[in-house]
Motif scaffolding. Structure first.
Motif, PDB file in Angstrom:
ATOM      1  N   LEU A  59       0.833  -1.200   0.000  1.00 28.05           N
ATOM      2  CA  LEU A  59       0.000   0.000   0.000  1.00 28.05           C
ATOM      3  C   LEU A  59       0.871   1.255   0.000  1.00 28.05           C
ATOM      4  O   LEU A  59       0.638   2.196  -0.769  1.00 28.05           O
ATOM      5  CB  LEU A  59      -0.911   0.005   1.226  1.00 28.05           C
ATOM      6  N   ALA A  60       1.881   1.252   0.861  1.00 28.29           N
ATOM      7  CA  ALA A  60       2.783   2.403   0.938  1.00 28.29           C
ATOM      8  C   ALA A  60       3.575   2.564  -0.358  1.00 28.29           C
ATOM      9  O   ALA A  60       3.846   3.693  -0.788  1.00 28.29           O
ATOM     10  CB  ALA A  60       3.720   2.244   2.129  1.00 28.29           C
ATOM     11  N   ASP A  61       3.932   1.450  -0.983  1.00 30.31           N
ATOM     12  CA  ASP A  61       4.676   1.512  -2.238  1.00 30.31           C
ATOM     13  C   ASP A  61       3.853   2.173  -3.337  1.00 30.31           C
ATOM     14  O   ASP A  61       4.405   2.818  -4.240  1.00 30.31           O
ATOM     15  CB  ASP A  61       5.098   0.099  -2.656  1.00 30.31           C
ATOM     16  N   TYR A  62       2.536   2.043  -3.251  1.00 28.89           N
ATOM     17  CA  TYR A  62       1.633   2.693  -4.201  1.00 28.89           C
ATOM     18  C   TYR A  62       1.259   4.111  -3.765  1.00 28.89           C
ATOM     19  O   TYR A  62       0.347   4.719  -4.316  1.00 28.89           O
ATOM     20  CB  TYR A  62       0.356   1.874  -4.372  1.00 28.89           C
ATOM     21  N   ARG A  63       1.950   4.627  -2.752  1.00 24.70           N
ATOM     22  CA  ARG A  63       1.766   5.985  -2.253  1.00 24.70           C
ATOM     23  C   ARG A  63       0.466   6.190  -1.479  1.00 24.70           C
ATOM     24  O   ARG A  63      -0.024   7.313  -1.360  1.00 24.70           O
ATOM     25  CB  ARG A  63       1.865   7.012  -3.389  1.00 24.70           C
ATOM     26  N   THR A  82     -14.782  -2.235  -7.384  1.00 20.45           N
ATOM     27  CA  THR A  82     -13.787  -1.197  -7.632  1.00 20.45           C
ATOM     28  C   THR A  82     -12.476  -1.650  -7.017  1.00 20.45           C
ATOM     29  O   THR A  82     -12.398  -1.871  -5.809  1.00 20.45           O
ATOM     30  CB  THR A  82     -14.213   0.143  -7.013  1.00 20.45           C
ATOM     31  N   TRP A  83     -11.446  -1.803  -7.836  1.00 22.49           N
ATOM     32  CA  TRP A  83     -10.131  -2.258  -7.379  1.00 22.49           C
ATOM     33  C   TRP A  83      -9.214  -1.038  -7.285  1.00 22.49           C
ATOM     34  O   TRP A  83      -8.996  -0.334  -8.278  1.00 22.49           O
ATOM     35  CB  TRP A  83      -9.560  -3.281  -8.359  1.00 22.49           C
ATOM     36  N   ILE A  84      -8.691  -0.799  -6.094  1.00 21.61           N
ATOM     37  CA  ILE A  84      -7.920   0.417  -5.841  1.00 21.61           C
ATOM     38  C   ILE A  84      -6.502   0.049  -5.415  1.00 21.61           C
ATOM     39  O   ILE A  84      -6.303  -0.627  -4.399  1.00 21.61           O
ATOM     40  CB  ILE A  84      -8.581   1.256  -4.726  1.00 21.61           C
ATOM     41  N   SER A  85      -5.536   0.480  -6.183  1.00 21.71           N
ATOM     42  CA  SER A  85      -4.120   0.300  -5.834  1.00 21.71           C
ATOM     43  C   SER A  85      -3.483   1.683  -5.747  1.00 21.71           C
ATOM     44  O   SER A  85      -2.960   2.209  -6.728  1.00 21.71           O
ATOM     45  CB  SER A  85      -3.403  -0.572  -6.861  1.00 21.71           C
ATOM     46  N   GLY A  86      -3.574   2.291  -4.581  1.00 18.55           N
ATOM     47  CA  GLY A  86      -3.017   3.620  -4.376  1.00 18.55           C
ATOM     48  C   GLY A  86      -3.946   4.711  -4.865  1.00 18.55           C
ATOM     49  O   GLY A  86      -5.035   4.441  -5.399  1.00 18.55           O
ATOM     50  N   PRO A  87      -3.562   5.969  -4.683  1.00 18.97           N
ATOM     51  CA  PRO A  87      -4.366   7.090  -5.180  1.00 18.97           C
ATOM     52  C   PRO A  87      -4.424   7.079  -6.699  1.00 18.97           C
ATOM     53  O   PRO A  87      -3.580   6.493  -7.370  1.00 18.97           O
ATOM     54  CB  PRO A  87      -3.615   8.316  -4.651  1.00 18.97           C
ATOM     55  N   SER A  88      -5.447   7.739  -7.237  1.00 17.32           N
ATOM     56  CA  SER A  88      -5.574   7.826  -8.679  1.00 17.32           C
ATOM     57  C   SER A  88      -4.349   8.514  -9.278  1.00 17.32           C
ATOM     58  O   SER A  88      -3.904   9.552  -8.794  1.00 17.32           O
ATOM     59  CB  SER A  88      -6.834   8.615  -9.041  1.00 17.32           C
ATOM     60  N   ARG A  99      -7.062  12.099  -5.032  1.00 18.50           N
ATOM     61  CA  ARG A  99      -5.641  12.425  -5.071  1.00 18.50           C
ATOM     62  C   ARG A  99      -4.906  11.818  -3.883  1.00 18.50           C
ATOM     63  O   ARG A  99      -3.715  11.533  -3.950  1.00 18.50           O
ATOM     64  CB  ARG A  99      -5.469  13.954  -5.056  1.00 18.50           C
ATOM     65  N   THR A 100      -5.631  11.627  -2.781  1.00 19.29           N
ATOM     66  CA  THR A 100      -5.027  11.096  -1.558  1.00 19.29           C
ATOM     67  C   THR A 100      -5.834   9.906  -1.063  1.00 19.29           C
ATOM     68  O   THR A 100      -7.050  10.004  -0.875  1.00 19.29           O
ATOM     69  CB  THR A 100      -4.987  12.165  -0.449  1.00 19.29           C
ATOM     70  N   LEU A 101      -5.153   8.774  -0.867  1.00 17.73           N
ATOM     71  CA  LEU A 101      -5.771   7.577  -0.306  1.00 17.73           C
ATOM     72  C   LEU A 101      -5.098   7.256   1.020  1.00 17.73           C
ATOM     73  O   LEU A 101      -3.880   7.094   1.084  1.00 17.73           O
ATOM     74  CB  LEU A 101      -5.611   6.386  -1.262  1.00 17.73           C
TER      75      LEU A 101
END
Length: 218
Positions: free
Chosen positions: A49-53, A178-184, A201-203
Motif C-alpha cells: 500500500l505504501a509503495d503505491y503511495r 472497484t479495485w484500488i491500488s493507491g491514489p488515482s 488524489r489522496t488515499l
C-alpha cells in the motif's frame, strides 16, 4: 463462400477429433507466492500500500474513532461523506459535518466534499489492492471516485488475503467492484506523474487490528 463460412469451416475441422467432449483444462498456477503467516501477510499489505503511495495507519478497534478524527482534523476536513451502512461509532469523535450518500447528489456537489470514509470488501496483500463492492458500508462507486480524499478502513486480519485468486473467491462478480491500488494517478507521454485524475488524489488506509482489542480486553 463467404469469409464467415470459411472461418467456421476451419473451426469445425479443428474440433473434429474432439467428438464433442469437454476437455478439462489443467490449472496449475500458484494461488499465492510464498508461505506467510497472518502477521507477515498483513505486513506485506502495508508495505505494498505504501509503495503505491497510499498513507497507511494502524490501530486497534477501540482506537478507530480517535484515529479517524485525528486524520480528518489533520486534513482540515470540514465535511465527510458517509455511506449509509458505515458504523456510526467510527466517526463519533470527528468534528466534521457528516454528509449522507444521496442518489440525487450531483458530481459537482460531491467534488466540494472534503473527505469520504468507507470500509472495504477485501484487501490483497501481494498487490497492495483494496477492493470495494458497493456494500452498505462502502456506498456507491462514485462517492469514492469524485471526492479528493478517501479514507478506507480494512479489518485486520479478517479482510486481508494474500492473492488475487483468494480475493476473487470472496467477491460476487455481479456486484460493482472497484479495485484500488493507491491514489488515482496517470502519466503523460513524458512520464510525468499526475495524481487525482480518475479518482482521489489522496488515499489513506486504516488497518484496524481487531485482535489487538481482544488481547487488551482479555
Amino acid at each position: 463462400m463467404s469469409s464467415r463460412e470459411r472461418i467456421l469451416g476451419r473451426v469445425r475441422r479443428a474440433l473434429a477429433d474432439t467428438q464433442g467432449e469437454d476437455t478439462p483444462i489443467e490449472r496449475t498456477y500458484l494461488r499465492e507466492h510464498g508461505d506467510r503467516s497472518v502477521e507477515e501477510t498483513v505486513e506485506l499489505l502495508a508495505e505494498n500500500l505504501a509503495d503505491y503511495r497510499a498513507i497507511v495507519h494502524r490501530c486497534a478497534s477501540a482506537d478507530l474513532a480517535a484515529t479517524l478524527a485525528g486524520m480528518l482534523a489533520a486534513r482540515g476536513a470540514k465535511t465527510v461523506l458517509v455511506p449509509p451502512g458505515l458504523e456510526p461509532a467510527w466517526l463519533a469523535d470527528a468534528d466534521t459535518e457528516q454528509i449522507p450518500d444521496r442518489a440525487e447528489s450531483t458530481p459537482h456537489e460531491l467534488d466540494r466534499i472534503d473527505s469520504v470514509v468507507t470500509a472495504c470488501a477485501v484487501a490483497v496483500a501481494e498487490t497492495g489492492t483494496i477492493v470495494l463492492d458497493g456494500g452498505p458500508d462502502q456506498g456507491r462507486r462514485r462517492i469514492t471516485l469524485v471526492p479528493d480524499h478517501h479514507i478506507c478502513v480494512v479489518r485486520v486480519p479478517d479482510q486481508v488475503v494474500s492473492s488475487v485468486p483468494q480475493a476473487l473467491e470472496r467477491l460476487d462478480p455481479v456486484r460493482p467492484l472497484t479495485w484500488i491500488s493507491g491514489p488515482s494517478a496517470t502519466s503523460d507521454i513524458e512520464l510525468d506523474r499526475v495524481e487525482g485524475v480518475h479518482g482521489p488524489r489522496t488515499l489513506e488506509v486504516v488497518l484496524v487490528d481487531s485482535q489487538a482489542s481482544e488481547d487488551v480486553n482479555s
